[in-house]
Enzyme design. Sequence first.
Site, PDB file in Angstrom:
ATOM      1  N   GLY A  23      -9.862  12.054   6.536  1.00  0.00           N
ATOM      2  CA  GLY A  23     -10.914  11.094   6.866  1.00  0.00           C
ATOM      3  C   GLY A  23     -11.591  10.538   5.625  1.00  0.00           C
ATOM      4  O   GLY A  23     -11.236  10.875   4.497  1.00  0.00           O
ATOM      5  N   ARG A  70     -10.630   4.730  -4.098  1.00  0.00           N
ATOM      6  CA  ARG A  70      -9.557   4.458  -3.125  1.00  0.00           C
ATOM      7  C   ARG A  70      -9.411   5.643  -2.180  1.00  0.00           C
ATOM      8  O   ARG A  70      -9.675   6.780  -2.571  1.00  0.00           O
ATOM      9  CB  ARG A  70      -8.214   4.264  -3.831  1.00  0.00           C
ATOM     10  CG  ARG A  70      -8.216   3.145  -4.842  1.00  0.00           C
ATOM     11  CD  ARG A  70      -7.818   1.850  -4.206  1.00  0.00           C
ATOM     12  NE  ARG A  70      -7.860   0.784  -5.176  1.00  0.00           N
ATOM     13  CZ  ARG A  70      -8.226  -0.462  -4.897  1.00  0.00           C
ATOM     14  NH1 ARG A  70      -8.603  -0.794  -3.683  1.00  0.00           N
ATOM     15  NH2 ARG A  70      -8.221  -1.386  -5.830  1.00  0.00           N
ATOM     16  N   ILE A  71      -8.925   5.315  -0.971  1.00  0.00           N
ATOM     17  CA  ILE A  71      -8.628   6.373  -0.003  1.00  0.00           C
ATOM     18  C   ILE A  71      -7.232   6.917  -0.324  1.00  0.00           C
ATOM     19  O   ILE A  71      -6.288   6.141  -0.515  1.00  0.00           O
ATOM     20  CB  ILE A  71      -8.630   5.809   1.444  1.00  0.00           C
ATOM     21  CG1 ILE A  71      -9.936   5.068   1.741  1.00  0.00           C
ATOM     22  CG2 ILE A  71      -8.370   6.916   2.451  1.00  0.00           C
ATOM     23  CD1 ILE A  71     -11.170   5.910   1.723  1.00  0.00           C
ATOM     24  N   LEU A  72      -7.113   8.225  -0.394  1.00  0.00           N
ATOM     25  CA  LEU A  72      -5.822   8.853  -0.673  1.00  0.00           C
ATOM     26  C   LEU A  72      -5.076   9.087   0.639  1.00  0.00           C
ATOM     27  O   LEU A  72      -5.692   9.326   1.682  1.00  0.00           O
ATOM     28  CB  LEU A  72      -6.052  10.166  -1.418  1.00  0.00           C
ATOM     29  CG  LEU A  72      -6.668   9.968  -2.821  1.00  0.00           C
ATOM     30  CD1 LEU A  72      -7.316  11.252  -3.326  1.00  0.00           C
ATOM     31  CD2 LEU A  72      -5.608   9.451  -3.797  1.00  0.00           C
ATOM     32  N   ASP A  98     -14.624  10.803   3.531  1.00  0.00           N
ATOM     33  CA  ASP A  98     -15.777  11.661   3.224  1.00  0.00           C
ATOM     34  C   ASP A  98     -16.135  12.608   4.373  1.00  0.00           C
ATOM     35  O   ASP A  98     -17.318  12.869   4.637  1.00  0.00           O
ATOM     36  CB  ASP A  98     -16.992  10.792   2.833  1.00  0.00           C
ATOM     37  CG  ASP A  98     -16.697   9.924   1.621  1.00  0.00           C
ATOM     38  OD1 ASP A  98     -15.977  10.378   0.725  1.00  0.00           O
ATOM     39  OD2 ASP A  98     -17.190   8.776   1.577  1.00  0.00           O
ATOM     40  N   HIS A 134     -19.490  12.794  -4.029  1.00  0.00           N
ATOM     41  CA  HIS A 134     -19.976  11.635  -3.272  1.00  0.00           C
ATOM     42  C   HIS A 134     -21.495  11.506  -3.434  1.00  0.00           C
ATOM     43  O   HIS A 134     -22.222  12.502  -3.286  1.00  0.00           O
ATOM     44  CB  HIS A 134     -19.614  11.816  -1.796  1.00  0.00           C
ATOM     45  CG  HIS A 134     -20.026  10.650  -0.966  1.00  0.00           C
ATOM     46  ND1 HIS A 134     -19.325   9.454  -0.967  1.00  0.00           N
ATOM     47  CD2 HIS A 134     -21.083  10.465  -0.134  1.00  0.00           C
ATOM     48  CE1 HIS A 134     -19.929   8.602  -0.170  1.00  0.00           C
ATOM     49  NE2 HIS A 134     -20.997   9.180   0.342  1.00  0.00           N
ATOM     50  N   ASP A 139     -10.178  15.538   3.021  1.00  0.00           N
ATOM     51  CA  ASP A 139      -9.203  15.608   4.113  1.00  0.00           C
ATOM     52  C   ASP A 139      -8.752  14.185   4.454  1.00  0.00           C
ATOM     53  O   ASP A 139      -8.990  13.262   3.674  1.00  0.00           O
ATOM     54  CB  ASP A 139      -9.776  16.373   5.318  1.00  0.00           C
ATOM     55  CG  ASP A 139     -10.954  15.644   5.962  1.00  0.00           C
ATOM     56  OD1 ASP A 139     -11.218  14.472   5.592  1.00  0.00           O
ATOM     57  OD2 ASP A 139     -11.599  16.232   6.834  1.00  0.00           O
ATOM     58  N   ASN A 163     -13.876  15.848  -3.961  1.00  0.00           N
ATOM     59  CA  ASN A 163     -14.487  14.545  -4.252  1.00  0.00           C
ATOM     60  C   ASN A 163     -15.987  14.728  -4.437  1.00  0.00           C
ATOM     61  O   ASN A 163     -16.610  15.532  -3.754  1.00  0.00           O
ATOM     62  CB  ASN A 163     -14.224  13.592  -3.074  1.00  0.00           C
ATOM     63  CG  ASN A 163     -14.914  12.250  -3.259  1.00  0.00           C
ATOM     64  OD1 ASN A 163     -14.788  11.616  -4.304  1.00  0.00           O
ATOM     65  ND2 ASN A 163     -15.664  11.812  -2.257  1.00  0.00           N
ATOM     66  N   ARG A 201       0.818  -1.220   0.000  1.00  0.00           N
ATOM     67  CA  ARG A 201       0.000   0.000   0.000  1.00  0.00           C
ATOM     68  C   ARG A 201       0.855   1.277   0.000  1.00  0.00           C
ATOM     69  O   ARG A 201       0.540   2.257  -0.668  1.00  0.00           O
ATOM     70  CB  ARG A 201      -0.909  -0.030   1.227  1.00  0.00           C
ATOM     71  CG  ARG A 201      -1.774   1.188   1.432  1.00  0.00           C
ATOM     72  CD  ARG A 201      -2.889   1.201   0.407  1.00  0.00           C
ATOM     73  NE  ARG A 201      -3.443   2.521   0.264  1.00  0.00           N
ATOM     74  CZ  ARG A 201      -4.719   2.773  -0.039  1.00  0.00           C
ATOM     75  NH1 ARG A 201      -5.556   1.788  -0.232  1.00  0.00           N
ATOM     76  NH2 ARG A 201      -5.153   3.978  -0.170  1.00  0.00           N
TER      77      ARG A 201
HETATM   78  C1  GAR Z   1     -20.364   8.432  -8.705  1.00  0.00           C
HETATM   79  O1  GAR Z   1     -21.709   8.415  -8.285  1.00  0.00           O
HETATM   80  C2  GAR Z   1     -19.467   8.884  -7.586  1.00  0.00           C
HETATM   81  O2  GAR Z   1     -20.027   9.837  -6.754  1.00  0.00           O
HETATM   82  C3  GAR Z   1     -19.258   7.592  -6.844  1.00  0.00           C
HETATM   83  O3  GAR Z   1     -19.041   6.653  -7.858  1.00  0.00           O
HETATM   84  C4  GAR Z   1     -19.853   7.024  -8.979  1.00  0.00           C
HETATM   85  C5  GAR Z   1     -18.994   6.945 -10.215  1.00  0.00           C
HETATM   86  O4  GAR Z   1     -19.782   6.886 -11.355  1.00  0.00           O
HETATM   87  N1  GAR Z   1     -18.184   7.693  -5.925  1.00  0.00           N
HETATM   88  C6  GAR Z   1     -18.206   7.141  -4.719  1.00  0.00           C
HETATM   89  O5  GAR Z   1     -19.099   6.433  -4.316  1.00  0.00           O
HETATM   90  C7  GAR Z   1     -16.985   7.444  -3.879  1.00  0.00           C
HETATM   91  N2  GAR Z   1     -17.253   7.137  -2.517  1.00  0.00           N
HETATM   92  P1  GAR Z   1     -19.135   6.852 -12.801  1.00  0.00           P
HETATM   93  O6  GAR Z   1     -18.092   5.746 -12.822  1.00  0.00           O
HETATM   94  O7  GAR Z   1     -20.264   6.603 -13.739  1.00  0.00           O
HETATM   95  O8  GAR Z   1     -18.485   8.191 -13.024  1.00  0.00           O
END
Ligand code: GAR
Length: 184
Positions: free
Chosen positions: A133, A83-85, A135, A99, A131, A97, A57
């Site tokens: 954490g 992935r978590i950065l 989300d 979400h 940050d 990000n 990792r």
């Molecule tokens: C999006 O809804 C994004 O917010 C989510 O993955 C989807 C990607 O869609 N991200 C997360 O859940 C991160 N925690 P896409 O591949 O069609 O762009």
Amino acid sequence: MASGNGSIAQAIIDAALQQNFPAQIVAVVCDQPEARVLVRATTAKIPTFITPLGADRKHWDDEIFATVESLNPDLVVSAGFMRILSPEFVSHFKVINSHPALLPLFPGAHAVADALAAGVSRTGITVHWVDKGVDTGEVIAQQPVEILPNDDVASLHERIKIIERALIVSTIEKIVLSMRKTDA
Ligand code: GAR
């Protein structure tokens, strides 16, 4: 940065093709070699960088850091990057990000399923600063989405994404314009 289908990334790619959009995309960084987002980026002639997570990792964290540092971005956008950065990454770069929930409700990788399972009547989208954490960073923009009686994860996520695509584009635009003012 994206990991999968890349429809959110596509909305940003399409926006960046417009003459009056205030930003350019320097690259798409992806952790999944088979992700459709790589095809989308290549079609748009955007350079791609693929960094799969291996057993080590720390090595991956260092590799992603070095890749993004070499691109020297003003803003890093996590658009479906699953992935978590590392703390070093998120303190060095400006990272936002997108979400698929109204944070602080339903953080993590299964936000749409979690909202459905909780039986809430609405969920939505949050664009936030990243940050250390998961989300937990400062919210920049949010928009609600109603949950319909017959929704399943796929139908709800698709309705969320329709709004999410517009919200991430308008948020990037606002951030980049305000960065320019600060620079001036
Ligand atoms: C999006 O809804 C994004 O917010 C989510 O993955 C989807 C990607 O869609 N991200 C997360 O859940 C991160 N925690 P896409 O591949 O069609 O762009």
